[in-house]
Motif scaffolding. Structure first.
Motif, mmCIF file in Angstrom:
data_model
loop_
_atom_site.group_PDB
_atom_site.id
_atom_site.type_symbol
_atom_site.label_atom_id
_atom_site.label_comp_id
_atom_site.label_asym_id
_atom_site.label_seq_id
_atom_site.Cartn_x
_atom_site.Cartn_y
_atom_site.Cartn_z
ATOM 1 N N LYS A 242 61.883 57.765 -6.521
ATOM 2 C CA LYS A 242 61.681 58.974 -7.334
ATOM 3 C C LYS A 242 62.398 60.189 -6.761
ATOM 4 O O LYS A 242 62.961 61.008 -7.494
ATOM 5 C CB LYS A 242 60.186 59.278 -7.462
ATOM 6 C CG LYS A 242 59.408 58.299 -8.307
ATOM 7 C CD LYS A 242 59.679 58.463 -9.790
ATOM 8 C CE LYS A 242 59.018 59.689 -10.359
ATOM 9 N NZ LYS A 242 59.228 59.801 -11.829
ATOM 10 N N ALA A 243 62.362 60.337 -5.428
ATOM 11 C CA ALA A 243 62.940 61.521 -4.789
ATOM 12 C C ALA A 243 64.397 61.320 -4.371
ATOM 13 O O ALA A 243 65.030 62.251 -3.890
ATOM 14 C CB ALA A 243 62.101 61.909 -3.571
ATOM 15 N N SER A 262 61.295 67.750 -2.081
ATOM 16 C CA SER A 262 61.380 66.749 -3.147
ATOM 17 C C SER A 262 60.226 65.758 -3.063
ATOM 18 O O SER A 262 59.628 65.394 -4.081
ATOM 19 C CB SER A 262 62.724 66.015 -3.063
ATOM 20 O OG SER A 262 62.830 65.067 -4.098
ATOM 21 N N LYS A 266 57.514 64.981 -5.998
ATOM 22 C CA LYS A 266 57.431 63.650 -6.594
ATOM 23 C C LYS A 266 56.105 62.967 -6.285
ATOM 24 O O LYS A 266 55.580 62.207 -7.106
ATOM 25 C CB LYS A 266 58.593 62.772 -6.120
ATOM 26 C CG LYS A 266 59.975 63.317 -6.493
ATOM 27 C CD LYS A 266 60.126 63.487 -7.988
ATOM 28 C CE LYS A 266 61.518 63.998 -8.352
ATOM 29 N NZ LYS A 266 61.681 64.222 -9.797
#
Length: 450
Positions: A242-243, A262, A266
């Motif tokens: 995701k990040a 981040s 996330k």
């Protein structure tokens, strides 16, 4: 003749008050009217309403739910006695079966008593009496949520679905996986389907499953049962994907301020999504109970199990193939009963290693038994670069659709970024699906793959 067991009724109600999740073992079998004692009927119905509304179940809330009927059941004192005089048990199914047996016996006794009176009259319609007894017998033998065979409602559902697809310009019918090409081939993930995702080790099964789970959880409730990895290990992979932070950096903790920011963003999105992960549920009965509980309380759309042959079956057998066959059949039935999508990962045998073309075949399913028969869809994963270093398909994972009960077979190529545990439709990757060649800038990712 005694046609009831008050103690079984008390033990069942007390066990549920002590441990409300026990209701999952009997909610489909028993209704309030199955209890002999009127007060027990009211208490069970109140508990069911509370539980299915996702409210706390305890002595106080039950008393509140009974409201003006509290005195009928014996007051809050009696409810407290039920909880206080009951030993905690792992399963209340045996109590439920006793209660149901006597409930059926009372129904049968009432019908026979009425029919005996009718038979004594010379003008009795014997055929109608026989039909009534047959109907009662079928009711006893029928399964929960039995199908009456009528077509009007299913046809209305089909026509409604067709109209929606027409208005949506042919949009997929099922739940989107986040992979457009795969969704187009499968028509999305459709409820009541049992899907098997198979591969040899190191092909990316778990990565594919967690990526799909993250995509689905944006709009749907999904339960992920991990029988091999811990929640923490899966969440590390999820954060990397995701990040867009390399797994090595996450494992070592060598992160920049930008990466920490981040991760913070996330992680919040993942926690607030529709994804739940279970890493301490190993048995088939445990998986079914958790799924039924979430379906009742929150709603449930998709279940992913990693992986099938690690499930502890309800019935032990010396024949592992037979045991796995029973598990796969139960997973298919669970998908139908709860009207959800059930996805199970599965290991392939060593057969692909012995072939010149290492791509898997349907017959390679390990300890397959009836897996390929029960599954509505079988998808095998394959990475050519694992076997051929000079392949043109570097960074590619093939999703080979070996079987699709209601569609065509074939394959879809997806982008595989192992350093991020990321699988996407294409590279470079942007969450909204747009193309941006700068997305991986300064991250050391090649962007030549399309």
């Amino acid at each position: 003749m005694k046609l009831y067991n008050i103690q079984a009724e008390r033990d069942l109600l007390g066990s549920i008050i002590i441990k409300p999740d026990n209701l999952c073992d009997c909610v489909d079998l028993l209704k309030g009217d199955d209890f002999f004692k009127d007060g027990h009927k009211l208490i069970y119905s109140a508990i069911t309403r509370l539980y299915t509304s996702n409210k706390d179940v305890n002595v106080t809330t039950i008393a509140e739910a009974l409201n003006s009927k509290l005195n009928i059941v014996g007051g809050i004192t009696y409810i407290s006695q039920l909880a206080g005089q009951t030993l905690q048990v792992e399963s209340i199914k045996s109590y439920a079966e006793i209660i149901k047996k006597y409930s059926n016996a009372r129904k049968l006794f009432a019908v026979l008593k009425k029919d005996t009176t009718r038979i004594e009259k010379t003008d009795a319609d014997i055929k109608s009496i026989v039909r009534e007894l047959q109907d009662l017998s079928l009711e006893f033998e029928s399964k929960i949520n039995a199908d009456n065979g009528e077509l009007d409602k299913p046809m209305a559902n089909v026509l409604d679905s067709l109209e929606k697809r027409y208005l949506n310009g042919g949009a997929i019918q099922g739940i989107g996986t986040g992979y457009k090409k795969l969704d187009k081939t499968l028509n999305g993930l459709n409820r009541s389907d049992f899907i098997v995702i198979s591969a040899r080790p190191s092909m990316g099964k778990t990565a594919f499953a967690i990526n799909m789970a993250l995509n689905i959880s944006k709009q749907h409730n999904i339960s992920f049962f991990s029988l091999e990895m811990s929640k923490e290990q899966l969440l590390e992979r999820a954060l990397a994907a995701k990040a867009l932070i390399k797994m090595n950096n996450i494992k070592s903790g060598k992160l920049t301020d930008e990466e920490w920011t981040s991760i913070s963003q996330k992680s919040g999105l993942i926690v607030s999504s529709g994804l739940k992960i279970y890493d301490k549920v190993y048995s088939l009965n445990g998986i079914k109970a958790e799924c039924k509980k979430r379906k009742l309380q929150e709603g449930l759309d998709v279940v992913i199990i990693d992986y099938l042959t690690l499930i502890d079956g309800a019935e032990k057998s010396n024949n592992r193939v037979q045991e796995v066959s029973k598990i796969s059949r139960q997973l298919k039935l669970m998908a139908k009963e709860l009207n959800i999508v059930v996805i199970s990962l599965a290991q392939l045998s060593r057969a692909p290693e012995a072939r010149n073309d290492h791509r898997p075949m349907l017959s390679d399913l390990r300890e397959s038994g009836s897996i390929e028969q029960d599954a509505d869809i079988v998808i095998s994963l394959y990475r050519d670069e694992y076997y051929n270093l000079n392949t043109n398909d570097k960074g590619i994972i093939e999703a080979i659709i070996e079987k699709q009960r209601n569609g065509r077979t074939g394959f879809v190529k997806l982008a595989w970024k192992p350093e991020y545990q990321l699988i996407t439709d294409k590279s470079p990757y942007v969450e909204d699906g747009t193309y941006s060649p700068d997305i991986f800038k300064n991250k050391g990712v090649q962007t030549s793959m399309n």
